[in-house]
Write an enzyme that holds these catalytic residues in place. Structure first.
Site, mmCIF file in Angstrom:
data_model
loop_
_atom_site.group_PDB
_atom_site.id
_atom_site.type_symbol
_atom_site.label_atom_id
_atom_site.label_comp_id
_atom_site.label_asym_id
_atom_site.label_seq_id
_atom_site.Cartn_x
_atom_site.Cartn_y
_atom_site.Cartn_z
ATOM 1 C CG ASP A 3 -1.939 1.106 1.203
ATOM 2 O OD1 ASP A 3 -3.024 0.881 0.632
ATOM 3 O OD2 ASP A 3 -1.653 2.200 1.727
ATOM 4 C CG ASN A 38 -4.362 11.489 -4.901
ATOM 5 O OD1 ASN A 38 -3.622 11.680 -5.851
ATOM 6 N ND2 ASN A 38 -5.084 10.387 -4.767
ATOM 7 C CG ASP A 93 -4.502 9.201 -11.857
ATOM 8 O OD1 ASP A 93 -4.871 8.665 -10.792
ATOM 9 O OD2 ASP A 93 -5.277 9.745 -12.666
ATOM 10 C CD GLU A 135 -4.643 4.354 -1.048
ATOM 11 O OE1 GLU A 135 -4.756 4.826 0.098
ATOM 12 O OE2 GLU A 135 -5.551 4.429 -1.908
#
Length: 358
Positions: free
Chosen positions: A235, A243, A252, A278
């Site tokens: 992860d 983000n 992304d 993620e």
């Protein structure tokens, strides 16, 4: 002009009007003249040049072979008696390289055995010294050059016919090939559609839906053959904050880079999946826990080394937390996956950017 001359190996008389620079033949050819008699080389060479041919001369076999390899003449006039090597050996070398090179051998009176052997080895014609009339020599030269021209035309015609046959054969095959291409395109479209239904577009890895089908099959195979099977769940650390700080497009690019690193470092027999958001998962068949941990560490280090630049002048290194485990005989798929997931959360609690394997 009437010219007559007597030199060793040649006596000739020929009446002709000589106009310097005027070609006596419609086509100029390159001729290699090989003889150890220098006067004959000079006179016969001049005679052929006057008739528009390009003439090169050699006094021995070694020189003849050098000139042949560099000049690639249309015709070779070759004396069979040379001071260094046999003319027959020179003949053999040339005919083995190019059957279209016109070969006329020259021999003295009483050497008919050599002439017969030369003809057997590929000579086209022969001349006997001393020459009575150089016009006979010219007749032999022109006949050999014409034969060479016809051979070349026949070869080109055969090549043309072969190309025509091949072209028409290709035309006949086009309909079948076109049909096969359509069928192949349909097959590829079906495979592509199936692949799109199984893969994550952003990372290029398989999606979670495919994971559950695949991991079930791998567990059954491992239990059937009593072989090891490992899982690695990973992860991205602080991905939400990344983000929020830099935007989803920059996020992304982080997901895409992690997918690339994973694909680069796993084996062909392994499979990787974007498990959700993620979170990623890797299935490692025939791999024990220690080996799987080494793979996980290579992925962690490689990804951490990559620098992201979400803003000009801003360099960011993103970390991941990984949990690794191996299949316990008799356990269910859900327990297997859950243990790997719990190990990943344990890595988060240990400070992130680490691997927990148990």
């Amino acid at each position: 002009m009437l010219v007559s001359c007597r030199v060793p190996g040649v006596w000739w008389e020929c009446k002709h009007e000589f106009n310097p620079g005027q070609s006596m033949t419609p086509h100029s050819s390159r001729i290699l003249l090989v003889d150890d008699e220098l006067t004959l080389l000079e006179l016969l060479g001049d005679y052929l040049r006057e008739r528009g041919h390009d003439v090169v001369t050699a006094e021995n076999g070694a020189g003849a072979l050098d000139l042949y390899n560099s000049e690639l003449p249309d015709l070779v006039l070759l004396d069979l008696k040379l001071p260094d090597v046999s003319g027959l050996d020179v003949l053999r070398h040339i005919t083995s390289r190019d059957e279209e090179t016109a070969m006329i051998v020259i021999s003295g009176v009483g050497s008919l055995d050599d002439v017969i052997e030369a003809l057997r080895r590929g000579a086209w014609d022969f001349l006997v010294k001393p020459f009575i009339n150089l016009e006979l020599v010219m007749h032999s030269v022109e006949k050999a050059l014409e034969k060479r021209r016809l051979r070349q035309e026949n070869r080109l015609y055969r090549e043309h016919l072969e190309e025509e046959v091949q072209r028409r054969t290709r035309e006949l095959r086009q309909e079948i090939l076109a049909r096969k291409r359509i069928e192949e395109d349909l097959r590829r479209s079906e495979m592509r559609y199936r692949e799109l239904s199984l893969t994550d577009e952003l990372t290029g890895l398989y999606n979670a839906r495919h994971f559950f089908r695949q991991v079930q099959a791998e567990v059954e195979r491992a239990q059937r053959y009593n072989s090891p099977l490992s899982l690695c769940v990973l992860d991205i650390d602080h991905f939400k904050e990344y983000n929020d700080a830099y935007g989803h497009l920059c996020g992304d690019s982080v997901l895409s880079e992690l997918g690339r690193v994973i694909q680069k470092l796993i084996r062909d027999s392994d499979s990787a999946y974007r498990y959700g958001g993620e979170e990623f998962i890797i299935v490692l068949p025939a791999t024990n826990r220690e080996e799987a941990a080494r793979v996980a560490e290579r992925i962690r280090c490689s990804f951490h080394e990559h620098a992201f630049f979400p803003r000009p002048g801003t360099e960011v290194h993103v970390t991941i937390s990984l949990g690794v485990t191996s299949l316990v005989p008799g356990e269910s798929v859900s327990d297997f996956v859950d243990r790997a997931d719990q190990n990943m959360y344990a890595a988060k609690k240990c400070g992130r950017n680490t691997t927990v394997c148990r």
